[in-house]
Scaffold this active site. Structure first.
Site, PDB file in Angstrom:
ATOM      1  N   LYS A   1     -89.642 -76.397   2.860  1.00  0.00           N
ATOM      2  CA  LYS A   1     -90.270 -75.136   3.281  1.00  0.00           C
ATOM      3  C   LYS A   1     -90.047 -73.935   2.363  1.00  0.00           C
ATOM      4  CE  LYS A   1     -90.345 -72.554   7.609  1.00  0.00           C
ATOM      5  NZ  LYS A   1     -89.692 -72.164   8.791  1.00  0.00           N
TER       6      LYS A   1
ATOM      7  N   LYS B   1     -94.324 -77.520   3.462  1.00  0.00           N
ATOM      8  CA  LYS B   1     -94.915 -76.225   4.212  1.00  0.00           C
ATOM      9  C   LYS B   1     -94.708 -75.093   3.215  1.00  0.00           C
ATOM     10  CE  LYS B   1     -94.116 -73.288   7.706  1.00  0.00           C
ATOM     11  NZ  LYS B   1     -93.142 -72.959   8.983  1.00  0.00           N
TER      12      LYS B   1
HETATM   13  C1  PBG Z   1     -89.846 -70.902  12.304  1.00  0.00           C
HETATM   14  C2  PBG Z   1     -91.372 -71.206  11.503  1.00  0.00           C
HETATM   15  C3  PBG Z   1     -92.137 -70.491  10.850  1.00  0.00           C
HETATM   16  C4  PBG Z   1     -93.301 -71.096  10.714  1.00  0.00           C
HETATM   17  C5  PBG Z   1     -93.107 -72.473  11.456  1.00  0.00           C
HETATM   18  N1  PBG Z   1     -91.874 -72.347  12.007  1.00  0.00           N
HETATM   19  C6  PBG Z   1     -91.991 -69.113  10.429  1.00  0.00           C
HETATM   20  C7  PBG Z   1     -91.175 -68.712   9.152  1.00  0.00           C
HETATM   21  O1  PBG Z   1     -90.334 -69.580   8.766  1.00  0.00           O
HETATM   22  O2  PBG Z   1     -91.269 -67.461   9.241  1.00  0.00           O
HETATM   23  C8  PBG Z   1     -94.556 -70.931  10.154  1.00  0.00           C
HETATM   24  C9  PBG Z   1     -95.761 -71.434  10.608  1.00  0.00           C
HETATM   25  C10 PBG Z   1     -96.964 -70.802  10.153  1.00  0.00           C
HETATM   26  O3  PBG Z   1     -97.044 -69.635   9.348  1.00  0.00           O
HETATM   27  O4  PBG Z   1     -98.122 -71.383  10.464  1.00  0.00           O
HETATM   28  N2  PBG Z   1     -88.935 -70.844  11.380  1.00  0.00           N
END
Ligand code: PBG
Length: 323
Positions: free
Chosen positions: A195, A248
Site C-alpha cells: 500500500k 494499492k
Molecule cells: C484505511 C484505508 C484507506 C484506503 C483504504 N483503506 C485510506 C488511507 O490509507 O489513507 C483508501 C481507499 C481509497 O482511496 O479508495 N487505511
C-alpha cells in the site's frame, strides 16, 4: 513468418474473432464493491469528491448491498465511520461498533453476499492515523494488537474475509494468530501488502473522515518509487499467513501487480482507489472521455497486469454494463 503470410488484422476483423482470442477477461466475479457505513437511519450522504458514491446508514446499506449482489458483484468491502472517534480508535474493536452491526445486518439479509472488512484504525482515531500514537509516532507493536482485536471482532460478527490496511509490521501474523486462537481459522486474510503513500486516497479520506491531523502516512505506507520492496512486503505477509496480497493503488502500480504475481504466484488483489475513480468520473462528467469505455479499459488493464481481484467503486456499474 512475416508479411504477407502473416496479417495481424485477420483475427481482428469481427467481434467474434476478437473474442475468440482475447487474452484477458473482465467479469463481475472478480469485483469487490467498497461501501461506507455511517450511524443513523435512512441516511444517504453523497460524497462530494466521488460523484455517484454515497455513505449509507445500516438499513440503506443492506438495501444497496442487495442491489450490488443482484447486479452480479459477489463481494463488498466495508468501511465504517463511527459516531465518536478517540485516541485509541476504540470504535474499531467495539462489538457493537458500526461495522460489526453492519456485518450482522448484511449477513442476515444477504447470507450469500461475501462480506469483506477493511481492518484499520484511521476511521476511528481522533488524530486520523492508522494506529496508536505515542510520542508523536504510530507505535507499531501496540497497534498490531488493536488491529488483531478489530479483525477478531469482525469475524465474530460474521465477516467472511478480513483485510488489514494499516501497513504495520507483523500485523498479518498478529491477525492470523488471534483469529486462529478465537476459533476463526477459516476466515481468510486479504493483506493490503503493498500500500503506497499515495495522493490518490484524497477522496476516500473525505468519505471516511480519516485525514491525518498531523504529519502524513509516509512513515508506514510505501514510497511510490519502490517495487522490489513491494515484493518483499507481499512475501512477508504471505509468510505470516495472508491468503491474498493486495497492491494499492492500481493504475499507477500495474508493474508492481505484475511483479508480485510473477514472483510469488499467489492470488493478487488490486485496489482501484478513490482518486482513480474521481479522476475518471470527473473526465466523464465533463464529457471528455466515454465513461463506460474508459472504465472497462482501465479495469481490463488491471486484470491484464495480473490482478485476480479488483476492488473498485465502479463494481456495480461494471457488472451492469457487462450483463
Ligand atoms: C484505511 C484505508 C484507506 C484506503 C483504504 N483503506 C485510506 C488511507 O490509507 O489513507 C483508501 C481507499 C481509497 O482511496 O479508495 N487505511
Amino acid at each position: 513468418m512475416s508479411f504477407p503470410a502473416t496479417r495481424m488484422r485477420r483475427m481482428r476483423r469481427t467481434q467474434a474473432l476478437r473474442d475468440l482470442v482475447r487474452e484477458t477477461e473482465l467479469s463481475p466475479r472478480h469485483l469487490v464493491q467498497p461501501l461506507f457505513v455511517v450511524p443513523g437511519e435512512g441516511v444517504r450522504q453523497p460524497v462530494e469528491s466521488m460523484p455517484g458514491v454515497e455513505r449509507y446508514s445500516i438499513n440503506e446499506l443492506v438495501e444497496v448491498a442487495g442491489e450490488v449482489h443482484e447486479a452480479g458483484v459477489p463481494a463488498v468491502i466495508l468501511f465504517g465511520i463511527p459516531e465518536h472517534k478517540d485516541e485509541a480508535g476504540t470504535g474499531a474493536y467495539d462489538d457493537e461498533g458500526i461495522v460489526q452491526m453492519a456485518i450482522r445486518a448484511l449477513k442476515k439479509e444477504h447470507p450469500d453476499l461475501t462480506v469483506i472488512t477493511d481492518v484499520c484504525l484511521c476511521e476511528y482515531t481522533d488524530h486520523g492515523h492508522c494506529g496508536f500514537v505515542r510520542d508523536g509516532e504510530v507505535d507499531n507493536d501496540i497497534t498490531i494488537e488493536l488491529i488483531a482485536k478489530t479483525a477478531v471482532s469482525h469475524a465474530e460478527a460474521g465477516a467472511d474475509v478480513v483485510a488489514p490496511s494499516d501497513m504495520m509490521d507483523g500485523r498479518i501474523g498478529a491477525v492470523r494468530g488471534q483469529l486462529d486462537e478465537e476459533g476463526h481459522a477459516d476466515v481468510p486474510i486479504i493483506a493490503y501488502a503493498a500500500k503506497y503513500a499515495s495522493a490518490f486516497y484524497g477522496p476516500f479520506r473525505d468519505a471516511a473522515e480519516s485525514t491525518p491531523q498531523f504529519g502524513d502516512r509516509r512513515g508506514y505506507q510505501m514510497d511510490p518509487g519502490n517495487a522490489l520492496e513491494a515484493v518483499r512486503e507481499a512475501r512477508l505477509d504471505l509468510e505470516e499467513g495472508a491468503d491474498v496480497v493486495m497492491v494499492k493503488p492500481a493504475v499507477t502500480y500495474l508493474d508492481v501487480i505484475r511483479r508480485v504475481k510473477d514472483e510469488l504466484g499467489v492470488p493478487v488483489a488490486a485496489y482501484h482507489v478513490s482518486g482513480e475513480y474521481a479522476a475518471l468520473k470527473a473526465a466523464a462528467l465533463n464529457g471528455w472521455v466515454d465513461e463506460r469505455a474508459a472504465v472497462l479499459e482501465t479495469l481490463t488493464s488491471i486484470r491484464r497486469a495480473g490482478a485476480d481481484v479488483i476492488l473498485t467503486y465502479y463494481a456495480k456499474d461494471v457488472a451492469e454494463w457487462l450483463a
